[in-house]
Design an enzyme around this catalytic site. Structure first.
Site: not given
Ligand code: CTP
Length: 410
Positions: A213, A281, A291, A308-310, A328, A342, A346
């Site tokens: 991104n 995500d 390749k 994973p969601d860190i 954030f 959110k 989280k």
């Molecule tokens: N984050 C994370 N790990 C992930 C996704 C997000 O740690 N796999 C953290 C980001 O660093 C940020 C927060 O979660 O602090 C929110 O990120 P955001 O992109 O706004 O949220 P998402 O969880 O991706 O939710 P959505 O895409 O549904 O808005």
């Protein structure tokens, strides 16, 4: 930002006799680049490892060494050497000089200057692994620590003597970081540990392609810099960015979300964690080993799986959850309502929500508009630069950690 941290600061660098003295030349160069004035004292033994000419050329000053030099004493004097410094740095700090410091000896200019000083002192030990492990050295280090002497390193690795183990002097970048921390004028976060994630992640499709991104890492890096500037020992876990590593910060460079999680967990325990990375995500289920080629059967389809969601993982830790976990929320609509949800989902303490709609220029830009969500409270911050956002957030963190006024984990 890095330059500002040392602009006009005066470092008295004491170089003792160890093979690591060559790294002190690099340290002088880096300190000068950041605007610090560096004056050097070399012990007799140090002169066997690097020449006073190199030291003086890099520091652009004369090199002091002789306690009995009439000219040195009449021009400067060992008392003035310390009085005219903001910080005394001993690098390399040999077992011998550490022992002399611990005993309060004054048998050469280096030891005398250290004894005749009330300035903060930072040592970067360097020695053979046996010398490091010796109870005498450990007792001396404990004595110095009890007197408030700060220390950076040593690390472990190959030693010049052919052995492997503890005793390798910290790298110049790490010593520089410790110097920045030691000199921070507002040190409310001294003794605290911080973890910051920053930048994008890259999820491989094959060896040459990836999903990612537009995150620039500007906000996360600025936050790491601001926390380090308040004295926090800061680990910055970052995906690939163009941003320079802020002074005073330890960078752990990663690419994928899974690596970012692993590096973040490895940084624990910390007092505060700020997750500013734009984590992908999803990742491709199985990245191709070779390749992907156009094989005439049409484009490949990519099966995505969730990363994973860190933030949620760190906020959900049981034994070593940071006192403050901050996330954030990048939103393009219903910014505050989405951020509230959110935060709950989280399990973090605060969410800094920002509008990243295309027109706002937030992604990759220098400015940010933050809505800080803390429980049910929402605070709208005025439009400000990412560096100002970082300073305001670091100030908030310092305030809350100092007051001990932490909300129970939600
Ligand atoms: N984050 C994370 N790990 C992930 C996704 C997000 O740690 N796999 C953290 C980001 O660093 C940020 C927060 O979660 O602090 C929110 O990120 P955001 O992109 O706004 O949220 P998402 O969880 O991706 O939710 P959505 O895409 O549904 O808005």
């Amino acid at each position: 930002m890095e330059g500002e941290l040392l602009e006009g600061r005066r470092i008295l660098l004491i170089i003792a006799g160890g093979i690591a003295a060559y790294k002190s030349l690099e340290l002088i160069r880096r300190l000068r680049e950041r605007g610090a004035a560096v004056r050097c004292v070399m012990t007799e033994a140090a002169r066997q490892f690097v020449t006073p000419l190199s030291v003086s050329s890099l520091s652009e000053d004369k090199v002091y060494g002789d306690l009995w030099s009439l000219t040195d004493e009449s021009e400067m004097g060992h008392i003035r050497l310390s009085r005219e410094a903001d910080l005394l740095v001993v690098a390399p700090a040999t077992a011998d000089l550490i022992a002399r410091m611990a005993m309060g000896l004054a048998d050469d200019l280096a030891a005398t200057t250290l004894l005749a000083s009330d300035k903060p002192v930072l040592i970067a030990p360097a020695m053979n692994a046996m010398m490091w492990a010796h109870p005498a050295t450990q007792a001396n280090l404990a004595t110095l620590a009890a007197r408030g002497v700060m220390r950076v390193g040593p690390g472990s690795g190959d030693l010049a003597c052919g052995e492997v183990g503890f005793g390798r002097m910290a790298e110049p970048a790490d010593i520089l970081a410790a110097i920045v921390r030691a000199l921070a004028p507002d040190r409310r976060l001294a003794g605290r540990r911080a973890l910051v994630t920053s930048g994008p992640t890259r999820e491989p499709i094959d060896p040459v392609r990836y999903l990612s991104n537009h995150s620039s890492g500007k906000q996360g890096h600025a936050i790491a810099a601001a926390l380090a500037a308040l004295g926090a020992e800061t680990v910055l876990v970052s995906g690939p960015t163009q941003e320079p590593t802020p002074a005073g910060v330890r960078l752990v460079a990663v690419e994928t979300a899974r690596q970012m999680l692993e590096a973040s967990e490895a940084a624990l325990p910390v007092d505060v964690a700020v997750m500013a990375a734009a984590v992908s995500d999803w990742r491709v289920d199985t990245a191709a080993g070779q390749k992907l080629k156009k094989d005439g059967k049409g484009p490949p389809s990519l099966r995505l799986v969730e990363n994973p969601d860190i933030l949620a993982s760190i906020a959900g830790r049981h034994n070593d959850r940071p006192l403050l976990v901050i996330g954030f929320a990048a939103e393009t609509e219903n910014v505050v309502a989405n951020a509230r949800a959110k935060r709950k989902r989280k399990g973090c303490d605060w969410i800094l929500a920002n509008d990243v709609s295309p027109g706002t220029g937030t992604f990759g830009g220098d400015r940010n508009t933050i809505h800080m969500v803390d429980g049910d409270l929402v605070e709208d911050w005025p439009v400000m630069s990412k560096i100002e956002v970082a300073a305001r957030l670091a100030d908030r963190i310092a305030e809350v950690l100092q007051s001990g006024n932490l909300a129970p984990h939600r």
